[in-house]
Design a protein around this motif. Structure first.
Motif, short mmCIF file in Angstrom:
data_model
loop_
_atom_site.label_atom_id
_atom_site.label_comp_id
_atom_site.label_asym_id
_atom_site.label_seq_id
_atom_site.Cartn_x
_atom_site.Cartn_y
_atom_site.Cartn_z
N HIS A 72 0.82 -1.22 0.00
CA HIS A 72 0.00 0.00 0.00
C HIS A 72 0.85 1.26 0.00
N LYS A 111 -7.58 10.64 -0.61
CA LYS A 111 -8.96 10.54 -0.18
C LYS A 111 -9.19 9.33 0.69
N HIS A 112 -8.46 8.25 0.41
CA HIS A 112 -8.69 7.03 1.15
C HIS A 112 -7.66 6.79 2.23
N TYR A 116 -4.18 7.27 2.05
CA TYR A 116 -2.82 6.85 1.69
C TYR A 116 -2.06 8.03 1.11
N ARG A 144 2.01 9.02 5.16
CA ARG A 144 0.80 8.96 5.99
C ARG A 144 0.92 7.87 7.04
N TRP A 145 1.62 6.79 6.70
CA TRP A 145 1.79 5.70 7.68
C TRP A 145 2.57 6.16 8.90
#
Lengths: 311, 346
Positions: free
Chosen positions: A175, A181-182, A184, A189-190
């Motif tokens: 990923h 938007k979802h 990622y 972002r992680w």
């Protein structure tokens, strides 16, 4: 202590500049460069005295699938936790990762002390500052792209940090995508989950570390006799995210049409960096091919691994 | 000796939730408990008979109070008031304020939390303490990333400059917009807490598995109930959160996860049964019928969601003493007529 970065062939000039600027202040710290490129480029760069690692040397069992699934940028990003994991597994006590578009402008000694004494060090995009219209816009966009900048990671060899790197690598294996938007945004972002997962996460509060276009207009970078300064603290390293040396008057492709002369950044800094990149061969490497490009443009859409990758 | 306080926020319809939270909190903690009524009394409650001290919206010191009440819906208003309510109590001289969101059951002494508050400016509870060990781990992590890494249900603020600075920053964020639009990065007031560790140097992430157990971590916390004592991962469970729990559907854990039933949670089912009984005896059924004061214009006409959003979009054009509740549909018609029937006339 050891430093590392990951690049593809078109960033060879940037890494030359980065490594030279890093060595100026820390000649004793080895700097590893993971170079995902054709063999003759790897050999040429290694001949310059830079420690080059090829992706297949890093014990990544899923490397072929990774190269098939991901574009150049995605692959480079997905290799970031891999090199951290590889270096920690080789017994280094602490590792720093720097993005290739960084320029070191002062000694990193205070930062390296923090890295050595905490499991994980992160640099936030924003430090406390008064409200302003541009800042609010950046705050809103950071909700989707991540609170901490993934251009710098400092990690010490602890059980918890090794577990975190393994988790990060596993997430980026499947990923590593840009789908704000979802939830990622590549690797960055992680990282928002890092303070929850790593007890001893340290947030670097030195404003002089990892300055980039997102810091505008809370910061001004000026030059005085001893070097560059950010709001009265020494500028330790600057992250030229989205900067194109062929258009040296623009701050970044992420900052719209903002010109260097109109930003709060010292114009000499950008002019010098553009000059350094050009003399390191920017134009020569800019079109270096990515050797793992699929045979035809829509290939990834039709292969099996890609369909698993899609939502 | 430090002075502490705890607070929750509800509208009239959800008063029983605050009653249960207050009673359970006071059972274990000798600390004053406040409830902010994100609503108007309308003569429907007797503050002297409640187990908490009542705060009203007028006491928060919000300059544009009427517009603030107008452009948020019922739920949004109670969430957007959080930083205002906390700061209001800090200004009353408390050394630290613990905010507990409605739908909370306190099961034990919270002094470990207050101790942390004595040493730090902000205390936060992360949704996850380690990568979850479950088949849908990745999806769960992404859910958490999209809703906010830290839970807005248990937050503590100490009376210091840094905390006040962050509270004011947070207030500015939620004052006009406190919506749930995850695709754009908004999740009520909660997403903004992600910034707290980077903006507040003296923050503390509370890693006690017994504080803030909720549907997002229920299965990993191994709830055990023995002799009326609830434990999570072997330590005393102090705060249990029933986020999204609907007493009308007692078999479901939360409305946010339609696959999770109370029966799946093992011994935690006893806690749910207890909470259900407490809610019912606190008058849940009767309170559901109470009106929400900011549901209608003064004329009695219902305020549509569209009208709220349209008013919200006017932004800085709204003056502080504007009272949108006074409007009637005839006002709108008159304005529309004056503007020559322009479709943008509101």
């Amino acid at each position: 202590m050891i430093a590392c970065t990951v690049i593809s062939a078109n960033y060879v000039p940037a890494v030359r500049v980065l490594v030279a600027s890093f060595r100026r202040f820390h000649p004793a710290i080895p700097f590893y460069v993971v170079l995902a490129a054709e063999e003759h480029i790897c050999q040429a760069v290694a001949a310059e005295g830079i420690k080059v690692l090829r992706p297949d040397e890093m014990e990544i069992p899923t490397l072929p699938a990774l190269l098939e699934r991901y574009t150049c940028l995605q692959t480079i990003i997905a290799l970031k936790p891999a090199i951290l994991r590889y270096l920690l597994a080789r017994g280094h006590d602490s590792v720093i990762y720097l993005d290739a578009d960084i320029l070191v402008t002062a000694s990193l000694a205070p930062l390296l002390e923090q890295v050595a004494s905490h499991s994980l060090c992160l640099t936030p995009h924003l430090h406390p500052a008064p409200r302003s219209a541009r800042r609010e816009k950046i705050e809103r966009s950071l909700l989707l792209t991540g609170i901490y900048n993934a251009g710098f990671i400092g990690i010490a060899n602890h059980e918890e940090s090794r577990r975190f790197v393994a988790w990060w690598e596993e997430r980026l294996r499947t990923h590593n995508r840009r789908d704000k938007k979802h939830g990622y945004h590549y690797d960055q972002r992680w990282l928002d989950l890092a303070p929850s997962f790593v007890r001893d996460t340290h947030i670097v509060r030195d404003q002089g570390c990892n300055v980039g276009q997102w810091c505008l207009p809370d910061v001004t970078v000026t030059r005085d006799g001893s070097g560059y300064r950010v709001n009265d603290v020494p500028l330790r390293f600057f992250h030229f995210s989205g900067f194109d040396p062929l258009q040296p008057e623009k701050v970044s492709r992420h900052a719209g049409r903002l010109k260097v002369s109109e930003s709060g950044f010292a114009p000499e800094l950008f002019a010098d960096y553009a000059q350094l990149l050009r003399s390191a061969g920017w134009e020569q490497y800019i079109n270096a091919p990515w050797p793992w490009d699929p045979p035809w443009p829509w290939h990834r859409w039709f292969t099996k691994s890609a369909s698993q990758n899609r939502r | 000796m430090s002075r502490w306080a705890a607070i929750t926020i509800v509208s009239k319809r959800h008063l029983p939730l605050a009653r249960v939270t207050a009673q359970s909190f006071r059972e274990h903690n000798p600390v004053p408990f406040y409830t902010l009524l994100a609503d108007d009394e309308q003569g429907r409650l007797d503050p002297t008979r409640e187990p908490f001290a009542l705060l009203h919206m007028e006491e928060l010191g919000i300059a544009a109070l009427k517009p603030f009440q107008f452009w948020h819906t019922e739920l949004e208003l109670s969430y957007a008031s959080t930083p205002f309510a906390i700061q209001c109590l800090l200004r009353r001289g408390y050394d630290g304020v613990l905010f507990l969101k409605q739908e909370t059951l306190v099961l034990d002494d919270l002094s470990p939390v207050f101790t942390k508050l004595a040493e730090h400016a902000v205390v936060l509870t992360p949704h996850l303490l380690r990568p979850p060990n479950r088949p849908d781990a990745l999806q769960h992590e992404v859910r958490v990333l999209r809703a906010g890494v830290y839970n807005g249900g248990v937050v503590g603020f100490a009376d210091c400059e840094e905390a006040h600075w962050f509270l004011e920053w947070w207030q500015a964020k939620v004052f006009r917009r406190c919506v749930r639009q995850v695709k754009r990065g908004y999740h009520f007031e909660q997403r903004w807490l992600d910034f707290a560790p980077s903006l507040v140097a003296r923050h503390h992430l509370l890693r006690d598995p017994g504080v803030n157990v909720g549907h997002w971590n229920l299965l990993e916390r191994h709830i055990r109930v023995a002799n009326n004592r609830v434990t999570a991962l072997g330590v005393p469970c102090r705060v249990f959160r029933f986020s999204g729990y609907q007493p009308e559907r007692p078999e479901m854990v939360t409305k946010y996860n339609r696959h999770l039933t109370v029966a799946d949670t093992g011994e935690a089912a006893a806690v749910f049964a207890r909470y259900h009984a407490l809610l019912m005896s606190a008058g849940y059924t009767e309170a559901r019928k109470l009106p929400y004061a900011y549901e209608t214009y003064r004329s009695g006409a219902t305020i549509s969601e569209r009208a709220r959003r349209a008013y919200q979009r006017q932004g800085d054009a709204v003056s502080n003493d504007d009272n949108p509740f006074e409007r009637t549909s005839f006002d709108r018609f008159r304005r529309w007529f004056k503007m020559g029937g322009h479709p943008k006339a509101r």
